[in-house]
Write a protein that holds these residues in place. Structure first.
Motif, PDB file in Angstrom:
ATOM      1  N   LEU A  18       0.819  -1.208   0.000  1.00 55.90           N
ATOM      2  CA  LEU A  18       0.000   0.000   0.000  1.00 55.90           C
ATOM      3  C   LEU A  18       0.855   1.260   0.000  1.00 55.90           C
ATOM      4  O   LEU A  18       0.515   2.250  -0.661  1.00 55.90           O
ATOM      5  CB  LEU A  18      -0.935  -0.008   1.213  1.00 55.90           C
ATOM      6  N   SER A  19       1.965   1.234   0.733  1.00 58.48           N
ATOM      7  CA  SER A  19       2.852   2.400   0.775  1.00 58.48           C
ATOM      8  C   SER A  19       3.458   2.688  -0.590  1.00 58.48           C
ATOM      9  O   SER A  19       3.574   3.842  -1.009  1.00 58.48           O
ATOM     10  CB  SER A  19       3.970   2.186   1.798  1.00 58.48           C
ATOM     11  N   SER A  20       3.830   1.625  -1.300  1.00 57.97           N
ATOM     12  CA  SER A  20       4.427   1.812  -2.628  1.00 57.97           C
ATOM     13  C   SER A  20       3.395   2.296  -3.633  1.00 57.97           C
ATOM     14  O   SER A  20       3.730   2.971  -4.605  1.00 57.97           O
ATOM     15  CB  SER A  20       5.070   0.515  -3.109  1.00 57.97           C
ATOM     16  N   SER A  21       2.124   1.975  -3.394  1.00 56.52           N
ATOM     17  CA  SER A  21       1.061   2.343  -4.339  1.00 56.52           C
ATOM     18  C   SER A  21       0.511   3.743  -4.098  1.00 56.52           C
ATOM     19  O   SER A  21       0.164   4.450  -5.048  1.00 56.52           O
ATOM     20  CB  SER A  21      -0.090   1.331  -4.254  1.00 56.52           C
ATOM     21  N   PHE A  22       0.434   4.160  -2.827  1.00 55.63           N
ATOM     22  CA  PHE A  22      -0.280   5.397  -2.510  1.00 55.63           C
ATOM     23  C   PHE A  22       0.587   6.495  -1.907  1.00 55.63           C
ATOM     24  O   PHE A  22       0.143   7.640  -1.816  1.00 55.63           O
ATOM     25  CB  PHE A  22      -1.435   5.095  -1.547  1.00 55.63           C
ATOM     26  N   PHE A  23       1.809   6.172  -1.475  1.00 54.71           N
ATOM     27  CA  PHE A  23       2.657   7.169  -0.841  1.00 54.71           C
ATOM     28  C   PHE A  23       3.836   7.511  -1.740  1.00 54.71           C
ATOM     29  O   PHE A  23       4.106   6.838  -2.726  1.00 54.71           O
ATOM     30  CB  PHE A  23       3.160   6.661   0.509  1.00 54.71           C
ATOM     31  N   THR A  24       4.567   8.553  -1.371  1.00 56.76           N
ATOM     32  CA  THR A  24       5.752   8.933  -2.130  1.00 56.76           C
ATOM     33  C   THR A  24       6.914   8.009  -1.756  1.00 56.76           C
ATOM     34  O   THR A  24       6.861   7.294  -0.752  1.00 56.76           O
ATOM     35  CB  THR A  24       6.149  10.389  -1.832  1.00 56.76           C
ATOM     36  N   GLN A  25       7.982   8.073  -2.549  1.00 59.45           N
ATOM     37  CA  GLN A  25       9.147   7.226  -2.281  1.00 59.45           C
ATOM     38  C   GLN A  25       9.752   7.537  -0.914  1.00 59.45           C
ATOM     39  O   GLN A  25      10.149   6.631  -0.175  1.00 59.45           O
ATOM     40  CB  GLN A  25      10.190   7.421  -3.378  1.00 59.45           C
ATOM     41  N   GLN A  26       9.830   8.814  -0.567  1.00 57.38           N
ATOM     42  CA  GLN A  26      10.399   9.202   0.723  1.00 57.38           C
ATOM     43  C   GLN A  26       9.561   8.644   1.870  1.00 57.38           C
ATOM     44  O   GLN A  26      10.109   8.157   2.874  1.00 57.38           O
ATOM     45  CB  GLN A  26      10.493  10.716   0.828  1.00 57.38           C
ATOM     46  N   GLU A  27       8.253   8.711   1.740  1.00 57.39           N
ATOM     47  CA  GLU A  27       7.376   8.178   2.782  1.00 57.39           C
ATOM     48  C   GLU A  27       7.484   6.660   2.863  1.00 57.39           C
ATOM     49  O   GLU A  27       7.465   6.081   3.964  1.00 57.39           O
ATOM     50  CB  GLU A  27       5.930   8.603   2.502  1.00 57.39           C
ATOM     51  N   TYR A  28       7.589   6.016   1.700  1.00 60.99           N
ATOM     52  CA  TYR A  28       7.755   4.559   1.664  1.00 60.99           C
ATOM     53  C   TYR A  28       9.011   4.147   2.430  1.00 60.99           C
ATOM     54  O   TYR A  28       8.985   3.196   3.224  1.00 60.99           O
ATOM     55  CB  TYR A  28       7.828   4.079   0.213  1.00 60.99           C
ATOM     56  N   GLU A  29      10.094   4.859   2.228  1.00 57.50           N
ATOM     57  CA  GLU A  29      11.345   4.541   2.908  1.00 57.50           C
ATOM     58  C   GLU A  29      11.230   4.790   4.408  1.00 57.50           C
ATOM     59  O   GLU A  29      11.768   4.025   5.219  1.00 57.50           O
ATOM     60  CB  GLU A  29      12.481   5.370   2.306  1.00 57.50           C
ATOM     61  N   TYR A  30      10.537   5.835   4.792  1.00 60.48           N
ATOM     62  CA  TYR A  30      10.327   6.131   6.211  1.00 60.48           C
ATOM     63  C   TYR A  30       9.546   5.008   6.892  1.00 60.48           C
ATOM     64  O   TYR A  30       9.865   4.582   8.007  1.00 60.48           O
ATOM     65  CB  TYR A  30       9.578   7.454   6.356  1.00 60.48           C
TER      66      TYR A  30
END
Length: 231
Positions: A119-131
Motif C-alpha cells: 500500500l505504501s508503494s502504491s499510494f505514498f511517495t518514495q520518501q514516505e515509503y522509505e520512512y
C-alpha cells in the motif's frame, strides 16, 4: 480548537434515535442509506447528528435551525457570524469531530493488519515509503502517514479529489515535521494513537498544540442527545 472523540457501543438499541433522522440533510440521509453494513450506518448517522449538537452549542441554536452549504468538493460549511470550521471522521468504534475557527481536518483509522509495503508503494511517495519500511513499527508509521494525509486533504476541502501521493510528508531524524507550507498557507498537524489500536491526526491552519480534548462514552452520548440517565 476542540477534538471530540465518541466511543460507540454497538450493543445499544439505536432505534431510540429514529426521531432525529429527518433532521439530517437529504444528502446525508441518502449517503447513510447506501451503506450495507449496519455499523457503517450507525457511525455515519451518529457522527452527523452529534456534529449538529456541537454546532448548536457553539451557536446557541436548535438542531433543526442549522443549515449546511457545500463547497466545490462537497465539504460542508455554515454561514454564521461566528467563524466556525469543522470536520468529522469515523472508523471502528470511534467517531472523531474537530471544531475550530480556521480550516480544519481530522482523520481516525483503526490500525488493522494490511500489506503496508504494498500500500505504501502504491499510494505514498518514495520518501514516505522509505520512512515506513526502513525500521520497525511499520503499522504505526503507515497509519500515521495515512491519517496525516487524509487530515490535510480534508482540511483543504479536496478530500478524495486529490491522490494521497500528491503531497509528501518529509521526515527529519525519523520524525515527521509538524507543519508545512502550501499556497502561502502554513498547515499544522497533530497525531496520536488511541488505545494503541487507532491512529488520529488533525490538521489546521492554526497551531494545534493546545486543543481541548473531549471523550464520550455511549452512555454520555445518550445523556446529551436523548436525556437518558448517565452512569
Amino acid at each position: 480548537m476542540q477534538i471530540h472523540l465518541l466511543n460507540i457501543d454497538y450493543r445499544y438499541d439505536f432505534n431510540n434515535y429514529k426521531s432525529f433522522y429527518p433532521i439530517l440533510d437529504k444528502e446525508i440521509r441518502q449517503k447513510i442509506s447506501k451503506f450495507v453494513n449496519e455499523k457503517d450506518k450507525i457511525r455515519s448517522f451518529l457522527s452527523h447528528l452529534f456534529l449538529r449538537y456541537l454546532i448548536s452549542c457553539e451557536l446557541c441554536c436548535e438542531l433543526v435551525d442549522i443549515k449546511f452549504k457545500y463547497g466545490k468538493y462537497g465539504k460542508p460549511y455554515i454561514d454564521s457570524e461566528k467563524a466556525l470550521a469543522f470536520n468529522i471522521s469515523h472508523s471502528g468504534k470511534f467517531i472523531a469531530i474537530a471544531i475550530g475557527s480556521e480550516e480544519i481536518g481530522v482523520d481516525i483509522q483503526e490500525c488493522i493488519n494490511l500489506d503496508y509495503k504494498e500500500l505504501s508503494s502504491s499510494f505514498f511517495t518514495q520518501q514516505e515509503y522509505e520512512y515506513i519500511t526502513c525500521q520497525s513499527n511499520m503499522r504505526g508509521k503507515f497509519f500515521k502517514i495515512w491519517t496525516l494525509k487524509e487530515s490535510y486533504l480534508k482540511a483543504t476541502g479536496r478530500g478524495l479529489y486529490s491522490p494521497l501521493n500528491s503531497i509528501c510528508f518529509s521526515s527529519i531524524n525519523n520524525e515527521i515535521k509538524p507543519y508545512f507550507e502550501e499556497n502561502n498557507k502554513t498547515y499544522y498537524f497533530h497525531s496520536e494513537f488511541i488505545n494503541d489500536d487507532y491512529c488520529m491526526s488533525v490538521c489546521s491552519t492554526k497551531p494545534v498544540e493546545n486543543f481541548q480534548f473531549y471523550q464520550y462514552s455511549q452512555s454520555k452520548i445518550n445523556y446529551l442527545l436523548l436525556g437518558e440517565n448517565y452512569n
